[in-house]
Scaffold this motif. Structure first.
Motif, PDB file in Angstrom:
ATOM      1  N   CYS A  84     156.356  75.204 -44.987  1.00  0.00           N
ATOM      2  CA  CYS A  84     155.446  74.134 -45.122  1.00  0.00           C
ATOM      3  C   CYS A  84     155.744  73.165 -43.907  1.00  0.00           C
ATOM      4  O   CYS A  84     156.882  72.702 -43.508  1.00  0.00           O
ATOM      5  CB  CYS A  84     155.881  73.257 -46.362  1.00  0.00           C
ATOM      6  SG  CYS A  84     155.078  71.853 -46.680  1.00  0.00           S
ATOM      7  N   ALA A  85     154.653  72.809 -43.294  1.00  0.00           N
ATOM      8  CA  ALA A  85     154.567  71.806 -42.021  1.00  0.00           C
ATOM      9  C   ALA A  85     155.229  70.449 -42.420  1.00  0.00           C
ATOM     10  O   ALA A  85     155.968  70.099 -41.457  1.00  0.00           O
ATOM     11  CB  ALA A  85     153.276  71.803 -41.467  1.00  0.00           C
ATOM     12  N   GLU A  86     154.979  70.017 -43.344  1.00  0.00           N
ATOM     13  CA  GLU A  86     155.565  68.733 -43.650  1.00  0.00           C
ATOM     14  C   GLU A  86     156.864  68.727 -43.789  1.00  0.00           C
ATOM     15  O   GLU A  86     157.626  67.929 -43.473  1.00  0.00           O
ATOM     16  CB  GLU A  86     154.701  68.213 -45.030  1.00  0.00           C
ATOM     17  CG  GLU A  86     153.409  67.750 -44.941  1.00  0.00           C
ATOM     18  CD  GLU A  86     152.459  68.921 -45.083  1.00  0.00           C
ATOM     19  OE1 GLU A  86     151.099  68.816 -45.200  1.00  0.00           O
ATOM     20  OE2 GLU A  86     152.896  70.149 -45.265  1.00  0.00           O
ATOM     21  N   ILE A  87     157.373  69.885 -44.552  1.00  0.00           N
ATOM     22  CA  ILE A  87     159.081  69.796 -44.620  1.00  0.00           C
ATOM     23  C   ILE A  87     159.666  70.144 -43.245  1.00  0.00           C
ATOM     24  O   ILE A  87     160.614  69.639 -42.961  1.00  0.00           O
ATOM     25  CB  ILE A  87     159.265  71.256 -45.555  1.00  0.00           C
ATOM     26  CG1 ILE A  87     158.781  70.692 -47.122  1.00  0.00           C
ATOM     27  CG2 ILE A  87     160.902  71.344 -45.602  1.00  0.00           C
ATOM     28  CD1 ILE A  87     159.711  69.607 -47.667  1.00  0.00           C
TER      29      ILE A  87
ATOM     30  N   ILE B 251     162.415  67.879 -38.446  1.00  0.00           N
ATOM     31  CA  ILE B 251     162.349  67.473 -36.992  1.00  0.00           C
ATOM     32  C   ILE B 251     162.664  65.876 -36.816  1.00  0.00           C
ATOM     33  O   ILE B 251     163.497  65.473 -35.701  1.00  0.00           O
ATOM     34  CB  ILE B 251     160.922  67.732 -36.475  1.00  0.00           C
ATOM     35  CG1 ILE B 251     160.652  69.244 -36.117  1.00  0.00           C
ATOM     36  CG2 ILE B 251     160.804  67.034 -35.026  1.00  0.00           C
ATOM     37  CD1 ILE B 251     159.257  69.475 -35.793  1.00  0.00           C
ATOM     38  N   ALA B 252     162.136  65.129 -37.652  1.00  0.00           N
ATOM     39  CA  ALA B 252     162.573  63.482 -37.859  1.00  0.00           C
ATOM     40  C   ALA B 252     164.023  63.299 -37.781  1.00  0.00           C
ATOM     41  O   ALA B 252     164.388  62.246 -37.412  1.00  0.00           O
ATOM     42  CB  ALA B 252     161.784  62.966 -38.925  1.00  0.00           C
ATOM     43  N   ALA B 253     164.646  64.422 -38.413  1.00  0.00           N
ATOM     44  CA  ALA B 253     166.092  64.225 -38.422  1.00  0.00           C
ATOM     45  C   ALA B 253     167.023  64.547 -37.311  1.00  0.00           C
ATOM     46  O   ALA B 253     168.029  64.667 -37.295  1.00  0.00           O
ATOM     47  CB  ALA B 253     166.544  65.058 -39.909  1.00  0.00           C
ATOM     48  N   GLY B 254     166.252  65.351 -36.202  1.00  0.00           N
ATOM     49  CA  GLY B 254     166.878  65.761 -35.198  1.00  0.00           C
ATOM     50  C   GLY B 254     167.047  67.269 -34.918  1.00  0.00           C
ATOM     51  O   GLY B 254     167.781  67.583 -33.850  1.00  0.00           O
TER      52      GLY B 254
ATOM     53  N   ALA C 290     153.291  72.318 -36.029  1.00  0.00           N
ATOM     54  CA  ALA C 290     154.480  70.917 -36.547  1.00  0.00           C
ATOM     55  C   ALA C 290     155.021  70.445 -35.201  1.00  0.00           C
ATOM     56  O   ALA C 290     155.940  69.462 -35.309  1.00  0.00           O
ATOM     57  CB  ALA C 290     155.400  71.385 -37.424  1.00  0.00           C
ATOM     58  N   ASN C 291     154.616  71.100 -34.061  1.00  0.00           N
ATOM     59  CA  ASN C 291     155.271  70.612 -32.685  1.00  0.00           C
ATOM     60  C   ASN C 291     156.689  70.864 -32.573  1.00  0.00           C
ATOM     61  O   ASN C 291     157.382  70.239 -31.911  1.00  0.00           O
ATOM     62  CB  ASN C 291     154.903  69.203 -32.200  1.00  0.00           C
ATOM     63  CG  ASN C 291     153.552  68.679 -32.370  1.00  0.00           C
ATOM     64  OD1 ASN C 291     152.837  69.715 -31.656  1.00  0.00           O
ATOM     65  ND2 ASN C 291     153.122  67.974 -32.871  1.00  0.00           N
ATOM     66  N   ALA C 292     157.251  72.253 -33.300  1.00  0.00           N
ATOM     67  CA  ALA C 292     158.571  72.312 -32.993  1.00  0.00           C
ATOM     68  C   ALA C 292     158.760  72.933 -31.898  1.00  0.00           C
ATOM     69  O   ALA C 292     158.077  73.459 -30.980  1.00  0.00           O
ATOM     70  CB  ALA C 292     159.019  73.517 -34.034  1.00  0.00           C
TER      71      ALA C 292
END
Length: 372
Positions: free
Chosen positions: A54-57, A62-65, A83-85
């Motif tokens: 899931c992209a949102e997960i 990513i937001a957590a670092g 998701a820009n990983a």
């Protein structure tokens, strides 16, 4: 049943058609933070996205670092690009059409650094030729067989020579070693630790040989969920657990030392009472992973006395061994024993926050192909 409201009970459950998969984002966030705390550094985490797809997960991580990820399919790899990983390992050896799809993916998402695995000279030669012809230099990890006997080259037999070959091959940037010890599942932590240490020793010995040969010093990607609590203490290792994001009944039982929380639950309904003590729900093979034997497919936390008698495509037949009375339409909550393949059965997940349904997210990488 206890009168105390449990974490999975939600206010508007009666409006949700069943079977359905619910995900509780507060718990997901807590699991992400627990994983980061266990490694002590988000840069040492390379979560496997096969569990959530899931992209949102992914964006929550990513937001957590977390910037590094691992996946098993081209669709999962594309989801990570969407998701820009920053850094994505396809933990698979691409050959044939999959190799060409992988090259297309690399070109479509230039902001993501993609890498892959190889475990033999023939495959590495194919990869080298394809990457070079496409004008690419792709990071590659040597896949080691450390006991799972599924893929990989034995560390003691030819791994050094393969590493040396890849270090010179055009189109390949040799990056490191990948070892998955998914065969280590002992519920006794001391025994599991002993087995994991033996695996790490094999990898360590190969690293020393690589250094002695004056080849590029390898990065090490090692382990999955059962051995995460062991390898997370090794500062030189990148860890790639996957199930931690949702957790499940299997790991609750077998890995109690890991303090992750179940964050996904199934809802199912009683559809029939075909005989004395018999309860039939709509949780068939199409709704929960069915690779385990019947007693290890699903767990009902509010009704631990319910045992599985049989399962078919659309139905789960249970034996009621208590005084609880059920009627058609009753809603039941169920924790899957194996959440990863269960997620793959659902196109969407229902997102719950603060006890209420807020939206739905797509498991976009459950399909074999997104666009590439």
């Amino acid at each position: 049943m206890s009168n105390n409201k449990q974490w999975f009970q939600i206010a508007d459950a009666t409006t949700i058609d069943s079977p359905a998969l619910l995900v509780f984002t507060e718990r997901v966030q807590q699991n992400i933070q627990t994983a980061i705390e266990m490694t002590g550094d988000s840069n040492r985490l390379r979560p496997h996205v096969k569990t959530h797809k899931c992209a949102e997960i992914t964006r929550m991580m990513i937001a957590a670092g977390i910037s590094k990820f691992k996946c098993a399919t081209i669709a999962e790899a594309e989801m990570l690009g969407m998701a820009n990983a920053a850094d994505v390992l396809l933990a698979y050896q691409p050959v044939g059409p999959k190799l060409q799809r992988f090259i297309q993916l690399i070109k479509k998402y230039p902001g993501t650094v993609y890498s892959c695995l190889t475990d033999n000279v023939d495959s590495a030669t194919m990869q080298s030729k394809a990457f070079a012809e496409a004008g690419l230099t792709v990071p590659v990890y040597i896949d080691l067989n450390v006991g799972m006997n599924r893929t990989g080259i034995l560390p003691e037999e030819g791994a050094l020579e393969l590493y040396r070959f890849c270090a010179k091959a055009p189109g390949i940037l040799i990056k490191g070693l990948h070892a998955y010890d998914g065969h280590i599942t002992n519920s006794n932590f001391k025994e599991r630790e002993k087995e994991a240490n033996a695996v790490f020793l094999k990898v360590e010995l190969l690293v020393e040989k690589i250094k002695a040969a004056q080849l590029p010093v390898p990065a090490i990607i090692l382990g999955g969920s059962p051995t995460f609590s062991i390898h997370c203490k090794r500062p030189e290792v990148e860890c790639s657990p996957g199930t931690f994001i949702y957790w499940d009944k299997s790991y609750l039982v077998n890995c109690p030392e890991q303090k992750f929380l179940p964050a996904a639950i199934l809802i199912t309904r009683v559809v029939s009472l075909p005989g004395t003590g018999l309860v039939c729900t709509d949780l068939g093979h199409k709704s929960v992973a069915a690779e385990n034997e019947r007693s290890k497919r699903v767990f009902f936390p509010e009704h631990e006395h319910l045992t599985v008698l049989s399962q078919s495509e659309e139905h789960l037949l249970l034996k009621n061994q208590s005084s609880d009375i059920f009627k058609p339409g009753d809603l039941l909550y169920a924790i899957p024993w194996h959440v990863c393949p269960t997620v793959a059965l659902y196109d969407t997940i229902i997102i719950v926050e603060k006890g209420k349904v807020v939206t739905t997210w797509k498991n976009i990488a459950r399909d074999r192909k997104i666009s590439v």
